[in-house]
Motif scaffolding. Structure first.
Motif, short mmCIF file in Angstrom:
data_model
loop_
_atom_site.label_atom_id
_atom_site.label_comp_id
_atom_site.label_asym_id
_atom_site.label_seq_id
_atom_site.Cartn_x
_atom_site.Cartn_y
_atom_site.Cartn_z
N GLN A 247 0.58 -1.31 0.11
CA GLN A 247 -0.26 0.14 0.10
C GLN A 247 0.82 1.41 -0.28
N ALA A 248 1.72 1.21 0.93
CA ALA A 248 3.12 2.35 0.63
C ALA A 248 3.54 2.78 -1.00
N GLN A 249 3.96 1.35 -1.52
CA GLN A 249 4.18 1.88 -2.20
C GLN A 249 3.44 2.72 -3.55
N LEU A 250 2.55 1.41 -3.75
CA LEU A 250 1.59 1.73 -4.59
C LEU A 250 0.79 3.29 -4.24
N ALA A 251 1.52 4.35 -2.87
CA ALA A 251 0.77 4.87 -2.84
C ALA A 251 1.64 6.23 -3.48
N ALA A 252 3.05 5.85 -2.99
CA ALA A 252 4.32 7.22 -3.94
C ALA A 252 3.93 6.58 -5.61
N GLU A 253 3.80 5.94 -6.08
CA GLU A 253 3.40 5.56 -7.57
C GLU A 253 2.34 6.01 -7.92
#
Length: 354
Positions: A247-253
């Motif tokens: 979820q953290a990665q997707l938020a940044a991407e």
């Protein structure tokens, strides 16, 4: 290469008579020379490669636009002759790369020339990738993606980490890579709590996290990819932590935009992990640039205040690490575009291997 040289020349025009390039990646970027031994000497009119007998033919093949200066005695004497002939009074040098002992020797041999430290003059040019560089990067990224997807069907319970790491490297080398980008990481169970773990003979078990960090090198350019997988049914805590990191990665991407700073992009992912209660277990920056070096600018982290621009490549790799338990990290390479980012890494992200 001509465009790159002209950009560098414009950056020191009026301040330096010449600049000495000693970092191997910068030599390759400006000239095409892959040897890494020697130096480039660049003025507003001249572009020279100073190197020894081992690389004479290589320079002729790889850097045809540069004049070869044969180092037949001491390199300091060859440099002295060049600076005198070119009437160089103010010489820039790469202060973060040139070893102090080498600097002392060369400076002593070239009295009459003022040595002026520079920082990141070529690295700043390398921040934005041109079409040729992007094509090479995409191929290197695809090689790592394919190896990562392949390894999912290869890993079995009881295999040592070292065997899995070797199989990843073999796959990349036999599918187009000229080499690996860095020492492959395979860290299962508690070993995954070390972000830069070294593969061991420890046998991989079902249900535990397996952090795999790999990269391929192609024509000098590097890819960097991390996936965390699990054999069989993941433990409940592993699934929870994996979902937080993803979820953290997707938020940044999804939220990254040109014009934002690396600090702001880092905050997009970090906020998710902090809210979940694992902020102290995410102790590194969100990402870094990648290209001729595995780690280069720009940086995505709490101290990164430079604005991000279209054409920049970065990793986005949030992670959570728990001592004596293990870790989860997921890493993609993204390209900043005029509107956001394009995710170039395509390896599967399912936690279970199969």
């Amino acid at each position: 290469m001509y465009v790159r040289l002209e950009k560098l020349r414009q950056s020191f025009k009026g301040e330096l008579d010449a600049i000495l390039i000693t970092r191997p990646e910068n030599q390759r970027y400006l000239s095409g020379f892959r040897g890494g031994e020697g130096a480039l000497l660049i003025t507003q009119e001249k572009a020279l490669v100073l190197t020894d007998f081992r690389y004479y033919d290589q320079v002729a093949e790889e850097a045809p636009d540069f004049e070869l200066v044969k180092v037949e005695d001491r390199d300091s004497q060859a440099l002295k002759r060049c600076l005198k002939e070119l009437e160089v009074k103010a010489l820039g040098f790469e202060s973060t790369h040139l070893p102090f002992a080498q600097y002392q020797e060369w400076k002593k041999a070239t009295r009459g020339t003022k040595w002026i430290p520079t920082r990141d003059m070529v690295e700043n040019l390398r921040l934005i990738k041109d079409d040729q560089e992007l094509a090479k990067m995409k191929k290197a990224i695809a090689i790592a993606d394919t190896a990562c997807d392949y390894i999912r069907g290869f890993i079995e319970p009881g295999m040592p980490e070292t065997q899995v790491a070797w199989e990843l490297e073999v796959h990349m080398r036999t599918h187009g890579a000229e080499g690996v980008a860095f020492s492959t990481i395979v860290a299962a169970g508690p070993n995954g709590a070390k972000p830069h773990a070294v593969p061991e003979d420890r046998q991989i078990k079902e249900g535990e996290p397996i952090v795999m960090d790999m990269g391929a090198r192609l024509d000098g350019y590097h890819s960097d990819l991390t996936r965390t997988v699990c054999l069989g049914e993941p433990h409940a805590r592993l699934q929870e932590i994996y979902d937080i990191v993803l979820q953290a990665q997707l938020a940044a991407e999804e939220g990254a935009k040109p014009g934002m700073t690396g600090q702001e992009v880092d905050a997009l992912a970090r906020a998710v992990i902090v809210e979940a209660g694992y902020g102290k277990q995410f102790g590194h920056g969100l990402g870094h640039g990648v290209g001729l070096a595995v780690h280069e600018g720009p940086k995505l982290g709490c101290q990164s205040r430079e604005p991000l621009k279209p054409g920049m490549l970065c990793t986005i790799e949030p992670g959570i690490y728990l001592t004596d338990w293990g870790g989860v990290r997921i890493e993609d390479i993204v390209l900043f575009t005029s509107e956001g980012v394009e995710v170039l890494s395509r390896a599967r992200k399912e936690l279970r291997t199969r």
